[in-house]
Design a protein around this motif. Structure first.
Motif, PDB file in Angstrom:
ATOM      1  N   GLU A 150       0.796  -1.227   0.000  1.00 38.12           N
ATOM      2  CA  GLU A 150       0.000   0.000   0.000  1.00 38.12           C
ATOM      3  C   GLU A 150       0.826   1.274   0.000  1.00 38.12           C
ATOM      4  O   GLU A 150       0.278   2.377   0.005  1.00 38.12           O
ATOM      5  CB  GLU A 150      -0.955  -0.014   1.200  1.00 38.12           C
ATOM      6  N   GLY A 151       2.140   1.146  -0.003  1.00 39.95           N
ATOM      7  CA  GLY A 151       2.981   2.334  -0.043  1.00 39.95           C
ATOM      8  C   GLY A 151       3.285   2.866   1.345  1.00 39.95           C
ATOM      9  O   GLY A 151       2.949   2.268   2.364  1.00 39.95           O
ATOM     10  N   GLY A 152       3.960   4.018   1.373  1.00 41.03           N
ATOM     11  CA  GLY A 152       4.428   4.587   2.616  1.00 41.03           C
ATOM     12  C   GLY A 152       3.312   4.847   3.622  1.00 41.03           C
ATOM     13  O   GLY A 152       2.213   5.255   3.258  1.00 41.03           O
ATOM     14  N   GLN A 153       3.614   4.608   4.890  1.00 44.01           N
ATOM     15  CA  GLN A 153       2.647   4.785   5.971  1.00 44.01           C
ATOM     16  C   GLN A 153       3.352   5.484   7.142  1.00 44.01           C
ATOM     17  O   GLN A 153       4.490   5.153   7.476  1.00 44.01           O
ATOM     18  CB  GLN A 153       2.118   3.433   6.472  1.00 44.01           C
ATOM     19  N   SER A 154       2.660   6.400   7.780  1.00 42.83           N
ATOM     20  CA  SER A 154       3.189   6.979   9.012  1.00 42.83           C
ATOM     21  C   SER A 154       3.036   5.966  10.145  1.00 42.83           C
ATOM     22  O   SER A 154       2.255   5.010  10.053  1.00 42.83           O
ATOM     23  CB  SER A 154       2.442   8.261   9.368  1.00 42.83           C
ATOM     24  N   ARG A 155       3.776   6.183  11.223  1.00 44.10           N
ATOM     25  CA  ARG A 155       3.607   5.296  12.375  1.00 44.10           C
ATOM     26  C   ARG A 155       2.179   5.368  12.901  1.00 44.10           C
ATOM     27  O   ARG A 155       1.620   4.355  13.342  1.00 44.10           O
ATOM     28  CB  ARG A 155       4.589   5.684  13.485  1.00 44.10           C
ATOM     29  N   LEU A 179      14.937  -3.550   5.527  1.00 50.28           N
ATOM     30  CA  LEU A 179      13.760  -3.821   4.704  1.00 50.28           C
ATOM     31  C   LEU A 179      12.865  -2.605   4.518  1.00 50.28           C
ATOM     32  O   LEU A 179      12.073  -2.557   3.572  1.00 50.28           O
ATOM     33  CB  LEU A 179      12.950  -4.972   5.306  1.00 50.28           C
ATOM     34  N   VAL A 180      12.941  -1.645   5.440  1.00 54.89           N
ATOM     35  CA  VAL A 180      12.164  -0.416   5.303  1.00 54.89           C
ATOM     36  C   VAL A 180      13.058   0.783   5.583  1.00 54.89           C
ATOM     37  O   VAL A 180      14.112   0.667   6.226  1.00 54.89           O
ATOM     38  CB  VAL A 180      10.933  -0.372   6.253  1.00 54.89           C
ATOM     39  N   ASP A 181      12.625   1.928   5.092  1.00 57.69           N
ATOM     40  CA  ASP A 181      13.257   3.207   5.399  1.00 57.69           C
ATOM     41  C   ASP A 181      12.231   4.062   6.127  1.00 57.69           C
ATOM     42  O   ASP A 181      11.020   3.961   5.881  1.00 57.69           O
ATOM     43  CB  ASP A 181      13.692   3.925   4.114  1.00 57.69           C
ATOM     44  N   GLU A 182      12.717   4.917   6.997  1.00 59.99           N
ATOM     45  CA  GLU A 182      11.847   5.850   7.690  1.00 59.99           C
ATOM     46  C   GLU A 182      12.394   7.256   7.474  1.00 59.99           C
ATOM     47  O   GLU A 182      13.513   7.567   7.892  1.00 59.99           O
ATOM     48  CB  GLU A 182      11.754   5.510   9.179  1.00 59.99           C
ATOM     49  N   ARG A 183      11.589   8.075   6.795  1.00 56.03           N
ATOM     50  CA  ARG A 183      12.050   9.414   6.441  1.00 56.03           C
ATOM     51  C   ARG A 183      10.976  10.439   6.765  1.00 56.03           C
ATOM     52  O   ARG A 183       9.776  10.142   6.683  1.00 56.03           O
ATOM     53  CB  ARG A 183      12.373   9.502   4.951  1.00 56.03           C
ATOM     54  N   VAL A 184      11.432  11.654   7.068  1.00 53.44           N
ATOM     55  CA  VAL A 184      10.510  12.766   7.247  1.00 53.44           C
ATOM     56  C   VAL A 184      10.237  13.360   5.874  1.00 53.44           C
ATOM     57  O   VAL A 184      11.169  13.775   5.181  1.00 53.44           O
ATOM     58  CB  VAL A 184      11.098  13.837   8.183  1.00 53.44           C
ATOM     59  N   PRO A 185       8.990  13.381   5.425  1.00 51.10           N
ATOM     60  CA  PRO A 185       8.698  13.902   4.082  1.00 51.10           C
ATOM     61  C   PRO A 185       8.935  15.401   4.001  1.00 51.10           C
ATOM     62  O   PRO A 185       8.783  16.134   4.977  1.00 51.10           O
ATOM     63  CB  PRO A 185       7.209  13.571   3.893  1.00 51.10           C
ATOM     64  N   ARG A 239       6.692  19.904  12.443  1.00 46.83           N
ATOM     65  CA  ARG A 239       7.458  18.771  11.921  1.00 46.83           C
ATOM     66  C   ARG A 239       6.508  17.641  11.539  1.00 46.83           C
ATOM     67  O   ARG A 239       5.796  17.107  12.395  1.00 46.83           O
ATOM     68  CB  ARG A 239       8.450  18.287  12.974  1.00 46.83           C
ATOM     69  N   PRO A 240       6.488  17.234  10.269  1.00 43.42           N
ATOM     70  CA  PRO A 240       5.595  16.138   9.871  1.00 43.42           C
ATOM     71  C   PRO A 240       6.073  14.799  10.415  1.00 43.42           C
ATOM     72  O   PRO A 240       7.247  14.625  10.739  1.00 43.42           O
ATOM     73  CB  PRO A 240       5.671  16.156   8.336  1.00 43.42           C
ATOM     74  N   SER A 241       5.149  13.853  10.516  1.00 41.69           N
ATOM     75  CA  SER A 241       5.490  12.528  11.015  1.00 41.69           C
ATOM     76  C   SER A 241       6.354  11.775  10.005  1.00 41.69           C
ATOM     77  O   SER A 241       6.133  11.880   8.790  1.00 41.69           O
ATOM     78  CB  SER A 241       4.216  11.719  11.277  1.00 41.69           C
ATOM     79  N   PRO A 242       7.334  11.002  10.475  1.00 41.42           N
ATOM     80  CA  PRO A 242       8.123  10.184   9.554  1.00 41.42           C
ATOM     81  C   PRO A 242       7.226   9.171   8.838  1.00 41.42           C
ATOM     82  O   PRO A 242       6.234   8.696   9.386  1.00 41.42           O
ATOM     83  CB  PRO A 242       9.119   9.478  10.472  1.00 41.42           C
ATOM     84  N   VAL A 243       7.606   8.868   7.619  1.00 44.84           N
ATOM     85  CA  VAL A 243       6.860   7.906   6.815  1.00 44.84           C
ATOM     86  C   VAL A 243       7.707   6.650   6.633  1.00 44.84           C
ATOM     87  O   VAL A 243       8.898   6.733   6.289  1.00 44.84           O
ATOM     88  CB  VAL A 243       6.474   8.495   5.443  1.00 44.84           C
ATOM     89  N   VAL A 244       7.104   5.504   6.883  1.00 44.39           N
ATOM     90  CA  VAL A 244       7.783   4.212   6.733  1.00 44.39           C
ATOM     91  C   VAL A 244       7.503   3.689   5.330  1.00 44.39           C
ATOM     92  O   VAL A 244       6.341   3.544   4.925  1.00 44.39           O
ATOM     93  CB  VAL A 244       7.272   3.207   7.788  1.00 44.39           C
ATOM     94  N   THR A 245       8.562   3.407   4.574  1.00 49.84           N
ATOM     95  CA  THR A 245       8.415   2.895   3.212  1.00 49.84           C
ATOM     96  C   THR A 245       9.249   1.631   3.045  1.00 49.84           C
ATOM     97  O   THR A 245      10.298   1.475   3.684  1.00 49.84           O
ATOM     98  CB  THR A 245       8.872   3.922   2.160  1.00 49.84           C
TER      99      THR A 245
END
Length: 389
Positions: free
Chosen positions: A26-31, A57-63, A71-77
């Motif tokens: 489903e693509g990137g998701q926030s926590r 296996l995943v990256d976590e980045r602030v968009p 500060r936006p929530s990090p997105v897990v991709t």
């Protein structure tokens, strides 16, 4: 498509798999979104995400969201650096792609065959491209496995191609050949079965529990079944061979063989011949058919559409799908003669079975089989990330 045994629900391995599959499919998701989707608490999500990050296996980045206050929530991709090699060997060409765990297609090539490829030569070509990509586009990537979509009957448990008649492969241990040539884990399955899974997860059959998929390729017509949301392979893994059924043809003018199966009557080769092409990919053939003003071309497209509709009506009567998805050159027929196919199916099928039926072209287009092959390659990783990562 075979899948490893899933971890027990509620266990840490099970929850790791849930999160990885969510961001993969489903693509990137926030926590916060993962917390809502899984019902797990925030601290558990944070711990599980940290573990998947550690496994690579995943990256976590602030968009980067210009103009946003705070500060936006990090997105897990899912990681694009974890890669499956997806392959579709056909009579006219071998298509091969590198697909990231985030479902991005990192590199793709179509390699025309100067002659019908032997299994050994196909394995060599796959190994050669992987070696070249490792020194170029995939330098630094982590290759997980090879997934192969073969136009024929495949014993998916061990990757033996029982019969791919157009390739002239019979009882070929193709998974073993490719594993030896590449040094990577290899999984092999029928191309149309994998196309059905790809379209069900990401394409024209997404969110629909009862789907019949027909694939039209250089090797003929195959099919895949999604029943109750689950891919159905049959006792030996050979279900869905619609191309080997004999369609009902009432008009002699619509017949090209005396007692031919569907793929002899509805044929990519016949369409290439009528537009004067020796070989072409699906996009080129589609463009030629759409652009042609020839009566001969129009008649052949109409004829094939009528025969295809009779086969679809049979499938509708037997399986009662909500959606029929057609891919490859069949998608072109369905687009060019949508009304005629719809009318024929409604006339030939039981009205109750055809009620509400939709006939759709494959939404993933030329990527459908490669995406399906990548899903096959990633199946063990998605089921058991802690063990396979």
């Amino acid at each position: 498509m075979p899948s490893p045994t899933s971890p027990a629900p509620g266990t840490r391995p099970h929850n790791l798999a849930r999160i990885l599959r969510l961001v993969h499919e489903e693509g990137g998701q926030s926590r916060a979104a993962l917390t809502e989707r899984t019902g797990l608490n925030r601290s558990t999500i944070a711990d599980l995400v940290a573990e998947l990050v550690r496994l690579g296996l995943v990256d976590e980045r602030v968009p980067d969201l210009p103009g946003r206050v705070g500060r936006p929530s990090p997105v897990v991709t899912a990681s694009a650096d974890v890669v499956a090699i997806a392959v579709n060997p056909e009579v006219d060409a071998i298509e091969i792609a590198a697909v990231g765990l985030d479902r991005s297609i990192l590199v793709r090539e179509r390699l025309p065959n100067p002659e019908l490829p032997t299994p050994e030569r196909a394995a060599e070509v796959i190994a050669e491209r992987i070696t070249a990509w490792r020194e170029g586009e995939l330098a630094g990537a982590r290759l997980h496995a090879v997934g192969i979509a073969v136009p024929g009957l495949v014993r998916s448990g061990d990757g033996v191609v029982r019969n791919a008649p157009h390739l002239e492969w019979r009882d070929v241990p193709f998974a073993s050949l490719v594993r030896t040539a590449t040094g990577l884990p290899v999984a092999v399955d029928n191309d149309a079965s994998l196309g059905a899974i790809a379209e069900h997860r990401y394409g024209a059959g997404h969110g629909i529990d009862h789907v019949v998929y027909l694939n039209g390729g250089a090797s003929g017509i195959g099919g895949g079944l999604i029943i109750g949301g689950v891919a159905v392979a049959g006792a030996g893994g050979y279900a869905g061979e619609f191309g080997q059924n004999r369609p009902r043809i009432s008009a002699d003018a619509d017949r090209r063989t005396t007692d031919g199966v569907l793929e002899a009557e509805v044929s990519r080769r016949l369409l290439l011949d009528v537009v004067g092409l020796e070989a072409a990919d699906d996009e080129t053939l589609d463009a030629e058919l759409r652009a042609s003003e020839s009566i001969e071309v129009a008649d052949e497209v109409t004829r094939q559409a009528h025969v295809l509709a009779s086969a679809l009506a049979n499938a509708v009567n037997v399986l009662n799908p909500a959606v029929v998805v057609v891919g490859g050159f069949l998608a072109t027929l369905a687009a060019l003669r949508a009304d005629e196919i719809r009318d024929d199916v409604e006339a030939l099928a039981m009205s109750e079975s055809a009620e509400g039926l939709q006939i759709r072209p494959a939404a993933l287009g030329a990527d459908r089989l490669l995406i399906g092959a990548a899903e096959l390659a990633f199946a063990d990783l998605l089921a058991e990330p802690a063990e396979r990562g």
